[in-house]
Scaffold this motif. Sequence first.
Motif: not given
Length: 147
Positions: A11-22
């Motif tokens: 709904a917001r970021a994709d999985s790679s962006t979510t993982q990258d930020v974390a």
Amino acid sequence: MQEWLYRASNARADSSTTQDVADNFGFICRNAFADVAHAQMIANVAKVDFGDVIHLYFVDGEGGRSLGAYRVVGPHRHPRGALFGAAVPKTKLRTVADDQLREQLRSDYAVDPRVGEFCGWPVVRDEHPSPSYVRDLFVGRNTLVPR
């Protein structure tokens, strides 16, 4: 120490962006409030404490998968503590104080509607194994549930 299951979606970021930020910023983006008109916080957000482990999952049309486990820490215990600003009252969420992180979030996330800033938990990677994703663990529309 409490363990939490947190379900992110596209709904917001994709999985790679979510993982990258974390992983690269040590940050799980999470709003405290759903909208500006209601002062009630999103379910369970205020219950997360320092030292708690968040099992981060990503859910999309292909199902759910673990992105890893992360321990919630204060900025003074975070390797990049200067990224974070003020605490969101009654939570362990922090606002974002760093322009590079803010720019990274701008295209994929929305600022908290009541706080008016990007906010979330400062985290470090944790070695707790995450349980397999099971949709039934998340009751209703809740995205954050105790393990």
